[in-house]
Design a protein around this motif. Sequence first.
Motif, PDB file in Angstrom:
ATOM      1  N   ALA A   1      93.916  27.505  55.906  1.00 46.92           N
ATOM      2  CA  ALA A   1      93.040  26.338  55.960  1.00 46.92           C
ATOM      3  C   ALA A   1      93.203  25.354  54.872  1.00 46.92           C
ATOM      4  CB  ALA A   1      91.903  27.048  56.029  1.00 46.92           C
ATOM      5  N   GLY A   2      94.127  25.314  54.065  1.00 52.91           N
ATOM      6  CA  GLY A   2      94.033  24.505  52.959  1.00 52.91           C
ATOM      7  C   GLY A   2      93.333  24.745  51.749  1.00 52.91           C
ATOM      8  N   ALA A   3      91.990  24.393  51.910  1.00 54.78           N
ATOM      9  CA  ALA A   3      90.973  24.594  51.028  1.00 54.78           C
ATOM     10  C   ALA A   3      90.553  26.281  50.817  1.00 54.78           C
ATOM     11  CB  ALA A   3      89.851  23.828  51.238  1.00 54.78           C
ATOM     12  N   THR A   4      90.723  26.959  51.944  1.00 53.33           N
ATOM     13  CA  THR A   4      90.364  28.333  51.982  1.00 53.33           C
ATOM     14  C   THR A   4      91.415  29.143  50.970  1.00 53.33           C
ATOM     15  OG1 THR A   4      89.851  28.307  54.355  1.00 53.33           O
ATOM     16  CG2 THR A   4      90.286  30.437  53.423  1.00 53.33           C
ATOM     17  N   VAL A   5      90.543  30.001  50.062  1.00 52.87           N
ATOM     18  CA  VAL A   5      91.025  30.693  49.177  1.00 52.87           C
ATOM     19  C   VAL A   5      91.048  32.211  49.407  1.00 52.87           C
ATOM     20  CG1 VAL A   5      90.793  31.384  46.519  1.00 52.87           C
ATOM     21  CG2 VAL A   5      90.415  28.946  47.142  1.00 52.87           C
ATOM     22  N   ILE A   6      91.839  32.938  49.458  1.00 52.38           N
ATOM     23  CA  ILE A   6      92.152  34.402  49.603  1.00 52.38           C
ATOM     24  C   ILE A   6      92.556  35.041  48.466  1.00 52.38           C
ATOM     25  CG2 ILE A   6      93.402  36.124  50.877  1.00 52.38           C
ATOM     26  CD1 ILE A   6      94.110  34.114  52.802  1.00 52.38           C
ATOM     27  N   ASN A   7      91.629  35.985  48.053  1.00 52.26           N
ATOM     28  CA  ASN A   7      91.566  37.045  46.997  1.00 52.26           C
ATOM     29  C   ASN A   7      91.503  38.343  47.517  1.00 52.26           C
ATOM     30  OD1 ASN A   7      89.240  37.458  46.202  1.00 52.26           O
ATOM     31  ND2 ASN A   7      88.998  35.668  45.063  1.00 52.26           N
ATOM     32  N   TYR A   8      91.678  39.338  46.414  1.00 49.84           N
ATOM     33  CA  TYR A   8      91.546  40.712  46.646  1.00 49.84           C
ATOM     34  C   TYR A   8      90.521  41.615  45.900  1.00 49.84           C
ATOM     35  CZ  TYR A   8      95.660  38.831  49.077  1.00 49.84           C
ATOM     36  OH  TYR A   8      96.676  38.046  49.981  1.00 49.84           O
ATOM     37  N   GLY A   9      89.516  40.860  45.410  1.00 53.05           N
ATOM     38  CA  GLY A   9      88.658  41.442  44.181  1.00 53.05           C
ATOM     39  C   GLY A   9      87.728  42.363  45.133  1.00 53.05           C
ATOM     40  N   SER A  10      87.504  43.307  44.746  1.00 52.35           N
ATOM     41  CA  SER A  10      86.365  44.242  45.120  1.00 52.35           C
ATOM     42  C   SER A  10      85.703  45.285  44.092  1.00 52.35           C
ATOM     43  CB  SER A  10      86.961  45.152  46.315  1.00 52.35           C
ATOM     44  OG  SER A  10      87.869  46.298  45.662  1.00 52.35           O
ATOM     45  N   GLN A  11      84.556  46.091  44.713  1.00 56.79           N
ATOM     46  CA  GLN A  11      83.921  46.944  43.883  1.00 56.79           C
ATOM     47  C   GLN A  11      83.914  48.011  44.779  1.00 56.79           C
ATOM     48  OE1 GLN A  11      80.128  45.608  42.565  1.00 56.79           O
ATOM     49  NE2 GLN A  11      79.575  44.750  44.469  1.00 56.79           N
ATOM     50  N   LEU A  12      83.621  49.426  44.179  1.00 59.37           N
ATOM     51  CA  LEU A  12      83.239  50.573  45.052  1.00 59.37           C
ATOM     52  C   LEU A  12      81.904  50.549  45.457  1.00 59.37           C
ATOM     53  CD1 LEU A  12      85.629  53.054  43.288  1.00 59.37           C
ATOM     54  CD2 LEU A  12      86.191  51.410  45.282  1.00 59.37           C
ATOM     55  N   ASP A  13      81.701  51.054  46.653  1.00 54.23           N
ATOM     56  CA  ASP A  13      80.350  51.262  46.991  1.00 54.23           C
ATOM     57  C   ASP A  13      79.669  52.535  46.549  1.00 54.23           C
ATOM     58  OD1 ASP A  13      81.104  52.951  48.898  1.00 54.23           O
ATOM     59  OD2 ASP A  13      80.747  51.546  50.561  1.00 54.23           O
ATOM     60  N   GLY A  14      78.697  53.111  47.148  1.00 56.80           N
ATOM     61  CA  GLY A  14      78.143  54.503  46.905  1.00 56.80           C
ATOM     62  C   GLY A  14      79.087  55.589  47.159  1.00 56.80           C
ATOM     63  N   ASP A  15      80.045  55.284  48.330  1.00 56.39           N
ATOM     64  CA  ASP A  15      81.013  56.224  48.669  1.00 56.39           C
ATOM     65  C   ASP A  15      82.313  56.017  48.507  1.00 56.39           C
ATOM     66  OD1 ASP A  15      79.015  57.799  50.802  1.00 56.39           O
ATOM     67  OD2 ASP A  15      79.031  55.524  51.732  1.00 56.39           O
ATOM     68  N   ASN A  16      82.429  55.438  47.373  1.00 51.97           N
ATOM     69  CA  ASN A  16      83.765  54.989  46.730  1.00 51.97           C
ATOM     70  C   ASN A  16      84.809  54.338  47.561  1.00 51.97           C
ATOM     71  OD1 ASN A  16      83.344  56.106  44.076  1.00 51.97           O
ATOM     72  ND2 ASN A  16      83.384  58.176  44.768  1.00 51.97           N
ATOM     73  N   VAL A  17      84.068  53.484  48.534  1.00 50.39           N
ATOM     74  CA  VAL A  17      84.908  52.707  49.367  1.00 50.39           C
ATOM     75  C   VAL A  17      84.682  51.300  49.008  1.00 50.39           C
ATOM     76  CG1 VAL A  17      85.245  51.786  51.751  1.00 50.39           C
ATOM     77  CG2 VAL A  17      84.396  54.120  51.397  1.00 50.39           C
ATOM     78  N   PRO A  18      85.717  50.513  48.979  1.00 48.59           N
ATOM     79  CA  PRO A  18      85.779  49.082  48.184  1.00 48.59           C
ATOM     80  C   PRO A  18      85.149  48.336  49.158  1.00 48.59           C
ATOM     81  CG  PRO A  18      88.125  49.849  48.448  1.00 48.59           C
ATOM     82  CD  PRO A  18      87.378  50.956  48.905  1.00 48.59           C
ATOM     83  N   THR A  19      84.320  47.359  48.512  1.00 50.70           N
ATOM     84  CA  THR A  19      83.330  46.488  49.286  1.00 50.70           C
ATOM     85  C   THR A  19      83.308  45.050  48.485  1.00 50.70           C
ATOM     86  OG1 THR A  19      81.106  46.477  50.287  1.00 50.70           O
ATOM     87  CG2 THR A  19      81.311  47.273  47.896  1.00 50.70           C
ATOM     88  N   THR A  20      82.564  44.111  48.939  1.00 49.55           N
ATOM     89  CA  THR A  20      82.537  42.848  48.336  1.00 49.55           C
ATOM     90  C   THR A  20      81.929  42.720  46.942  1.00 49.55           C
ATOM     91  OG1 THR A  20      81.708  40.301  48.683  1.00 49.55           O
ATOM     92  CG2 THR A  20      80.455  42.222  49.482  1.00 49.55           C
ATOM     93  N   THR A  21      82.135  41.843  46.182  1.00 47.35           N
ATOM     94  CA  THR A  21      81.337  41.589  44.732  1.00 47.35           C
ATOM     95  C   THR A  21      80.876  40.465  44.839  1.00 47.35           C
ATOM     96  OG1 THR A  21      83.426  40.041  44.215  1.00 47.35           O
ATOM     97  CG2 THR A  21      83.695  42.465  43.434  1.00 47.35           C
ATOM     98  N   VAL A  22      80.511  39.736  46.079  1.00 44.88           N
ATOM     99  CA  VAL A  22      79.644  38.545  46.393  1.00 44.88           C
ATOM    100  C   VAL A  22      78.201  39.045  46.419  1.00 44.88           C
ATOM    101  CG1 VAL A  22      79.041  36.791  47.779  1.00 44.88           C
ATOM    102  CG2 VAL A  22      81.516  37.272  47.301  1.00 44.88           C
ATOM    103  N   ALA A  23      77.318  38.501  45.300  1.00 42.48           N
ATOM    104  CA  ALA A  23      76.002  39.042  45.219  1.00 42.48           C
ATOM    105  C   ALA A  23      75.382  38.560  46.590  1.00 42.48           C
ATOM    106  CB  ALA A  23      75.219  38.390  43.975  1.00 42.48           C
ATOM    107  N   GLY A  24      74.378  39.164  47.039  1.00 42.20           N
ATOM    108  CA  GLY A  24      73.535  38.664  48.133  1.00 42.20           C
ATOM    109  C   GLY A  24      74.150  38.813  49.707  1.00 42.20           C
ATOM    110  N   ALA A  25      75.536  38.902  49.589  1.00 39.84           N
ATOM    111  CA  ALA A  25      76.287  39.068  51.076  1.00 39.84           C
ATOM    112  C   ALA A  25      75.695  40.212  52.035  1.00 39.84           C
ATOM    113  CB  ALA A  25      77.754  39.123  50.629  1.00 39.84           C
ATOM    114  N   ASN A  26      75.801  39.545  53.261  1.00 39.28           N
ATOM    115  CA  ASN A  26      75.338  40.706  54.350  1.00 39.28           C
ATOM    116  C   ASN A  26      76.756  41.550  54.586  1.00 39.28           C
ATOM    117  OD1 ASN A  26      72.767  39.552  55.207  1.00 39.28           O
ATOM    118  ND2 ASN A  26      73.987  37.878  55.451  1.00 39.28           N
TER     119      ASN A  26
END
Length: 228
Positions: free
Chosen positions: A22-47
């Motif tokens: 998309a040109g301006a779209t930025v892709i990265n692979y950052g994550s954190q682990l949820d309570g089940d140790n499954v990778p999830t988003t680091t974006v605060a307030g995201a659904n």
Amino acid sequence: MNKKSSITLASAIAALAISGSAGATVINYGSQLDGDNVPTTTVAGANVINFNDGTCAPASCSGTNYAIVNGSTNGHNAAPAIPPYNGSSFDPTNYLTVPDNLSATPQSTTISLGSGNHYFGLLWGSIDAYNTLTFMLDDNTTLSYTGSDIINPSPANGNQASPTTNTYVNFFQLPAFNAVKLSSTQYAFESDNLAYSDVPEPGNLALFGLAALGLLVGFRRRFSGRAF
């Protein structure tokens, strides 16, 4: 230019240059682990859609050619590998797999999220070239990425245990979108912890840009007129 300086500059520019089609779209692979140790988003307030209740809440999935499953079924679906990627660590929770029936059409499901979103993230399991993620934009156009777009130049070969083909993928600065479509022409497109938000960009994107620009200007001034 000394070797250390050249590596630093290359790293800063590479971090800035991770972008989608998309040109301006930025892709990265950052994550954190949820309570089940499954990778999830680091974006605060995201659904976040984690499928743990057997539904696509807080969003909604359309069509019937998908399944919310747990574990793996040979030849049909594989639970995404998770850290420490030792060949025996896989998502222990429910996740989404598409399609549920390869002989039925469409081989996809569309997840309605509401308009005005600019960020999307997901744990993408056993990434394959035949997996496609399509953003349904608010202006009635679409923007699509295949598995090969996401992990290029590494092969999107569906490896069920590799950290390369089982990773959390973040899309920042997308055009406004209201839904995503997950489709796959073979078994299967597996995903978990789908996240969406109106957040426009990662907080450190501007810092990456300034760092790369500052390094480049500094190197040009320092080495102007010198022969290499």
